[in-house]
Design a protein around this motif. Structure first.
Motif, PDB file in Angstrom:
ATOM      1  N   MET A  79      43.486  38.215  23.670  1.00 59.51           N
ATOM      2  CA  MET A  79      43.383  36.779  23.944  1.00 59.51           C
ATOM      3  C   MET A  79      44.334  36.363  25.066  1.00 59.51           C
ATOM      4  SD  MET A  79      43.711  33.685  21.200  1.00 59.51           S
ATOM      5  CE  MET A  79      42.930  34.740  19.992  1.00 59.51           C
ATOM      6  N   PHE A  80      45.576  36.853  25.000  1.00 60.21           N
ATOM      7  CA  PHE A  80      46.538  36.566  26.065  1.00 60.21           C
ATOM      8  C   PHE A  80      46.008  37.082  27.403  1.00 60.21           C
ATOM      9  CE2 PHE A  80      49.866  36.254  22.679  1.00 60.21           C
ATOM     10  CZ  PHE A  80      50.373  35.015  23.041  1.00 60.21           C
ATOM     11  N   ALA A  81      45.489  38.310  27.400  1.00 59.46           N
ATOM     12  CA  ALA A  81      45.024  38.923  28.640  1.00 59.46           C
ATOM     13  C   ALA A  81      43.847  38.159  29.244  1.00 59.46           C
ATOM     14  CB  ALA A  81      44.628  40.378  28.388  1.00 59.46           C
ATOM     15  N   VAL A  82      42.892  37.769  28.405  1.00 53.47           N
ATOM     16  CA  VAL A  82      41.714  37.036  28.901  1.00 53.47           C
ATOM     17  C   VAL A  82      42.129  35.672  29.444  1.00 53.47           C
ATOM     18  CG1 VAL A  82      39.561  35.923  28.212  1.00 53.47           C
ATOM     19  CG2 VAL A  82      40.079  38.232  27.404  1.00 53.47           C
ATOM     20  N   ALA A  83      42.967  34.964  28.697  1.00 52.08           N
ATOM     21  CA  ALA A  83      43.385  33.620  29.122  1.00 52.08           C
ATOM     22  C   ALA A  83      44.201  33.679  30.413  1.00 52.08           C
ATOM     23  CB  ALA A  83      44.190  32.945  28.014  1.00 52.08           C
ATOM     24  N   GLU A  84      45.163  34.614  30.479  1.00 49.12           N
ATOM     25  CA  GLU A  84      45.973  34.734  31.694  1.00 49.12           C
ATOM     26  C   GLU A  84      45.114  35.154  32.879  1.00 49.12           C
ATOM     27  OE1 GLU A  84      48.845  33.727  32.161  1.00 49.12           O
ATOM     28  OE2 GLU A  84      50.107  33.926  30.383  1.00 49.12           O
ATOM     29  N   GLY A  85      44.168  36.068  32.638  1.00 48.59           N
ATOM     30  CA  GLY A  85      43.299  36.523  33.723  1.00 48.59           C
ATOM     31  C   GLY A  85      42.391  35.429  34.239  1.00 48.59           C
ATOM     32  N   LEU A  86      41.770  34.676  33.321  1.00 47.20           N
ATOM     33  CA  LEU A  86      40.883  33.588  33.724  1.00 47.20           C
ATOM     34  C   LEU A  86      41.661  32.503  34.462  1.00 47.20           C
ATOM     35  CD1 LEU A  86      38.152  32.167  33.693  1.00 47.20           C
ATOM     36  CD2 LEU A  86      38.698  31.312  31.389  1.00 47.20           C
ATOM     37  N   SER A  87      42.834  32.151  33.932  1.00 50.72           N
ATOM     38  CA  SER A  87      43.664  31.142  34.585  1.00 50.72           C
ATOM     39  C   SER A  87      44.081  31.588  35.979  1.00 50.72           C
ATOM     40  CB  SER A  87      44.913  30.863  33.735  1.00 50.72           C
ATOM     41  OG  SER A  87      45.776  29.966  34.381  1.00 50.72           O
ATOM     42  N   ALA A  88      44.469  32.851  36.110  1.00 48.45           N
ATOM     43  CA  ALA A  88      44.900  33.372  37.412  1.00 48.45           C
ATOM     44  C   ALA A  88      43.762  33.341  38.428  1.00 48.45           C
ATOM     45  CB  ALA A  88      45.429  34.791  37.262  1.00 48.45           C
ATOM     46  N   LEU A  89      42.542  33.654  37.988  1.00 46.68           N
ATOM     47  CA  LEU A  89      41.390  33.619  38.891  1.00 46.68           C
ATOM     48  C   LEU A  89      41.162  32.204  39.428  1.00 46.68           C
ATOM     49  CD1 LEU A  89      38.800  35.945  37.111  1.00 46.68           C
ATOM     50  CD2 LEU A  89      39.918  36.344  39.313  1.00 46.68           C
ATOM     51  N   ILE A  90      41.236  31.225  38.535  1.00 44.51           N
ATOM     52  CA  ILE A  90      41.025  29.837  38.941  1.00 44.51           C
ATOM     53  C   ILE A  90      42.126  29.386  39.901  1.00 44.51           C
ATOM     54  CG2 ILE A  90      40.949  27.455  38.137  1.00 44.51           C
ATOM     55  CD1 ILE A  90      39.746  28.551  35.509  1.00 44.51           C
ATOM     56  N   VAL A  91      43.379  29.699  39.547  1.00 42.14           N
ATOM     57  CA  VAL A  91      44.517  29.293  40.373  1.00 42.14           C
ATOM     58  C   VAL A  91      44.447  29.921  41.758  1.00 42.14           C
ATOM     59  CG1 VAL A  91      47.015  29.539  40.649  1.00 42.14           C
ATOM     60  CG2 VAL A  91      46.076  28.747  38.481  1.00 42.14           C
ATOM     61  N   GLN A  92      44.201  31.224  41.806  1.00 40.69           N
ATOM     62  CA  GLN A  92      44.172  31.904  43.095  1.00 40.69           C
ATOM     63  C   GLN A  92      43.002  31.435  43.954  1.00 40.69           C
ATOM     64  OE1 GLN A  92      46.542  33.830  44.392  1.00 40.69           O
ATOM     65  NE2 GLN A  92      47.689  33.379  42.509  1.00 40.69           N
ATOM     66  N   ALA A  93      41.883  31.143  43.331  1.00 45.04           N
ATOM     67  CA  ALA A  93      40.741  30.628  44.091  1.00 45.04           C
ATOM     68  C   ALA A  93      41.097  29.294  44.749  1.00 45.04           C
ATOM     69  CB  ALA A  93      39.530  30.466  43.175  1.00 45.04           C
ATOM     70  N   LEU A  94      41.740  28.411  43.981  1.00 45.27           N
ATOM     71  CA  LEU A  94      42.140  27.108  44.528  1.00 45.27           C
ATOM     72  C   LEU A  94      43.206  27.271  45.608  1.00 45.27           C
ATOM     73  CD1 LEU A  94      42.276  24.980  41.254  1.00 45.27           C
ATOM     74  CD2 LEU A  94      40.628  24.767  43.123  1.00 45.27           C
ATOM     75  N   LYS A  95      44.175  28.153  45.367  1.00 42.77           N
ATOM     76  CA  LYS A  95      45.247  28.378  46.343  1.00 42.77           C
ATOM     77  C   LYS A  95      44.676  28.783  47.702  1.00 42.77           C
ATOM     78  CE  LYS A  95      49.244  29.800  43.521  1.00 42.77           C
ATOM     79  NZ  LYS A  95      50.269  28.991  44.201  1.00 42.77           N
ATOM     80  N   HIS A  96      43.795  29.757  47.695  1.00 43.77           N
ATOM     81  CA  HIS A  96      43.282  30.287  48.960  1.00 43.77           C
ATOM     82  C   HIS A  96      42.204  29.395  49.571  1.00 43.77           C
ATOM     83  CE1 HIS A  96      45.351  33.848  47.395  1.00 43.77           C
ATOM     84  NE2 HIS A  96      45.403  34.247  48.657  1.00 43.77           N
ATOM     85  N   LEU A  97      41.512  28.642  48.740  1.00 47.22           N
ATOM     86  CA  LEU A  97      40.494  27.730  49.261  1.00 47.22           C
ATOM     87  C   LEU A  97      41.140  26.538  49.962  1.00 47.22           C
ATOM     88  CD1 LEU A  97      37.488  26.882  49.450  1.00 47.22           C
ATOM     89  CD2 LEU A  97      37.797  25.711  47.250  1.00 47.22           C
ATOM     90  N   LEU A  98      42.202  25.982  49.359  1.00 47.72           N
ATOM     91  CA  LEU A  98      42.837  24.778  49.892  1.00 47.72           C
ATOM     92  C   LEU A  98      44.018  25.086  50.817  1.00 47.72           C
ATOM     93  CD1 LEU A  98      42.755  22.670  46.601  1.00 47.72           C
ATOM     94  CD2 LEU A  98      41.173  22.559  48.533  1.00 47.72           C
ATOM     95  N   ASN A  99      44.751  26.167  50.512  1.00 49.53           N
ATOM     96  CA  ASN A  99      45.877  26.612  51.345  1.00 49.53           C
ATOM     97  C   ASN A  99      46.812  25.456  51.728  1.00 49.53           C
ATOM     98  OD1 ASN A  99      47.461  28.510  52.674  1.00 49.53           O
ATOM     99  ND2 ASN A  99      46.345  28.302  54.602  1.00 49.53           N
ATOM    100  N   MET A 100      47.310  24.752  50.737  1.00 50.63           N
ATOM    101  CA  MET A 100      48.173  23.594  50.983  1.00 50.63           C
ATOM    102  C   MET A 100      49.616  24.019  51.237  1.00 50.63           C
ATOM    103  SD  MET A 100      46.598  20.894  48.217  1.00 50.63           S
ATOM    104  CE  MET A 100      47.806  19.636  48.617  1.00 50.63           C
TER     105      MET A 100
END
Length: 228
Positions: A79-100
């Protein structure tokens, strides 16, 4: 879902209140001034504390995620692994898409037009911290903090142990402290931390409730706390 909300009322209530306060601050106070207000009080102790506390999510948290395996609780680790992995995917996608820009880049751009703000920001910097320049939004460290401590709170509440609501509050405060460390070290703005916090809590609730539903625990058992 009603049972989940009841078991985690204090955690969820405080999270909603804190998010509301954060959003209000973001709407009322200009970005630069807000960052300086939140980062105004520095002491040698706090500099050292936040310097090391923010490192908790760089590798110690992943070691702790594996500990349930020693107690025959692989579902917890999964559960920890799935949640951390899913959260990281969303965060990294936003980081690189917006590059603020991060505070370093933002305040350096003000050096000539608003030198007072730039000087005030320089006075808040902590020695020994390497400041990043881009990919500010949202805060990945904050998201990792909140996924880990949110799931700790939810799993403890599932066991129906005494003081589970207060344990959830402690978990929330520890995660919030991690989020604030990113502002204190001038790696992120409040907006980055707010979105990282909200995203992580939503992902944690989704993964926890989905796991509980898919595993379909029978009545009379203690749910995820007994799963192997």
């Amino acid at each position: 879902m009603k049972e989940f909300v009841k078991q985690n009322t204090l955690f969820l209530s405080v999270a909603v209140i804190v998010l509301a306060v954060m959003i209000a601050a973001l709407c009322i106070v200009p970005k630069a001034e807000l960052h300086l207000v939140l980062n105004a009080r520095h002491t040698p102790f706090l500099d050292t504390f936040f310097h090391y506390y923010t490192l908790f999510v760089q590798w110690p948290v992943y070691v702790l995620m594996l500990l349930p395996l020693l107690f025959r609780r692989p579902v917890w680790t999964a559960m920890f692994a799935v949640a951390e992995g899913l959260s990281a995917l969303i965060v990294q996608a936003l980081k690189h898409l917006l590059n603020m820009p991060r505070p370093k880049t933002f305040f350096e751009s003000l050096a000539e037009v608003q030198p007072d703000l730039f000087a005030a920001w320089q006075n808040t910097l902590v020695d020994g911290i390497h400041l990043h320049s881009w990919h500010s939004f949202p805060s990945g460290h904050t998201a990792t903090f909140f996924v880990f401590f949110s799931l700790c709170a939810f799993l403890y509440a599932e066991k129906r142990l005494p003081c589970c609501q207060w344990f959830g509050l402690i978990c929330f405060l520890l995660a919030l402290l991690g989020g604030y460390s990113r502002i204190y070290l001038s790696q992120h703005f409040l907006l980055d931390v707010t979105v990282g916090m909200a995203e992580a809590i939503l992902v944690s609730v989704f993964v926890f409730c989905l796991s509980k539903r898919l595993l379909r625990f029978p009545r009379g058992r203690r749910g995820i706390s007994e799963a192997v």
